[in-house]
Scaffold this motif. Structure first.
Motif, short mmCIF file in Angstrom:
data_model
loop_
_atom_site.label_atom_id
_atom_site.label_comp_id
_atom_site.label_asym_id
_atom_site.label_seq_id
_atom_site.Cartn_x
_atom_site.Cartn_y
_atom_site.Cartn_z
N TYR A 23 -4.37 -6.10 3.58
CA TYR A 23 -3.78 -6.44 2.29
C TYR A 23 -3.44 -5.11 1.61
CZ TYR A 23 -3.11 -8.40 -2.35
OH TYR A 23 -2.57 -8.77 -3.55
N GLU A 32 -2.68 -2.54 -1.08
CA GLU A 32 -3.00 -2.39 -2.50
C GLU A 32 -1.95 -1.54 -3.22
OE1 GLU A 32 -5.55 -3.88 -3.92
OE2 GLU A 32 -6.74 -4.48 -2.18
N THR A 39 1.20 -8.86 1.30
CA THR A 39 1.92 -7.83 0.57
C THR A 39 2.74 -6.98 1.53
OG1 THR A 39 -0.08 -6.49 0.72
CG2 THR A 39 0.27 -7.66 -1.34
N SER A 40 3.78 -6.38 1.02
CA SER A 40 4.59 -5.47 1.83
C SER A 40 5.13 -4.36 0.93
CB SER A 40 5.74 -6.22 2.51
OG SER A 40 6.56 -6.84 1.55
N CYS A 41 5.44 -3.24 1.54
CA CYS A 41 6.00 -2.11 0.81
C CYS A 41 7.52 -2.18 0.90
CB CYS A 41 5.51 -0.79 1.41
SG CYS A 41 3.75 -0.51 1.17
N LEU A 61 5.71 -2.62 -4.45
CA LEU A 61 4.82 -3.53 -3.75
C LEU A 61 5.34 -4.95 -3.98
CD1 LEU A 61 2.11 -3.75 -2.16
CD2 LEU A 61 1.03 -4.10 -4.36
N GLU A 62 5.55 -5.67 -2.91
CA GLU A 62 6.04 -7.04 -2.99
C GLU A 62 4.95 -7.99 -2.51
OE1 GLU A 62 9.37 -9.21 -0.46
OE2 GLU A 62 10.22 -7.74 -1.87
N LYS A 63 4.76 -9.09 -3.24
CA LYS A 63 3.73 -10.07 -2.88
C LYS A 63 4.38 -11.42 -2.59
CE LYS A 63 0.14 -7.94 -5.72
NZ LYS A 63 -0.89 -8.15 -6.73
N GLU A 107 -1.98 -14.77 0.44
CA GLU A 107 -1.13 -13.80 -0.26
C GLU A 107 -0.98 -12.58 0.66
OE1 GLU A 107 -0.74 -12.19 -4.69
OE2 GLU A 107 -2.57 -11.49 -3.72
N GLU A 111 2.43 1.87 3.21
CA GLU A 111 1.16 1.64 2.54
C GLU A 111 0.42 2.94 2.25
OE1 GLU A 111 0.25 1.57 6.91
OE2 GLU A 111 1.80 0.70 5.64
#
Length: 97
Positions: free
Chosen positions: A74, A76, A22-24, A1-3, A20, A50
């Motif tokens: 978003y 998680e 997020t991406s996988c 997980l990248e933020k 913020e 995700e």
């Protein structure tokens, strides 16, 4: 997980505050193996995507000075999701083979 923290732009609108997102990312198992039944190669792949996400709300300021609310996903958590194994495409040297 990248933020990442970034300012989002949607059409002619921009987020009022940095958001913020997020991406996988990451490597998942992939392989090619011979199928004795089909006499061909079978590809087995997994896609990093995700697993769980929540909807978050942000406020956007538009060029016409109006404000609008927008939901965004978003992420998680992420997981490697298998993609069904499929036979490799056979290449032909001539359309008449």
């Amino acid at each position: 997980l990248e933020k990442n923290i970034t300012c989002l732009h949607v059409n002619d609108c921009t987020s009022i505050e940095d958001v913020e997102v997020t991406s996988c990312t990451g490597h998942c198992d992939t392989k090619s193996m011979r199928s004795m039944y089909m006499n061909d190669l079978m590809h087995s792949c997994s896609c990093c995507q995700e697993e769980k996400f929540t909807l978050r709300l942000m406020t956007l300021k538009c060029t016409n000075s109006s404000e609008t609310l927008l939901n965004y996903k978003y992420i998680e958590s992420c997981s490697c999701t298998p993609i069904k194994s499929v036979p490799a495409a056979r290449r032909r040297s001539s359309p008449f083979d």
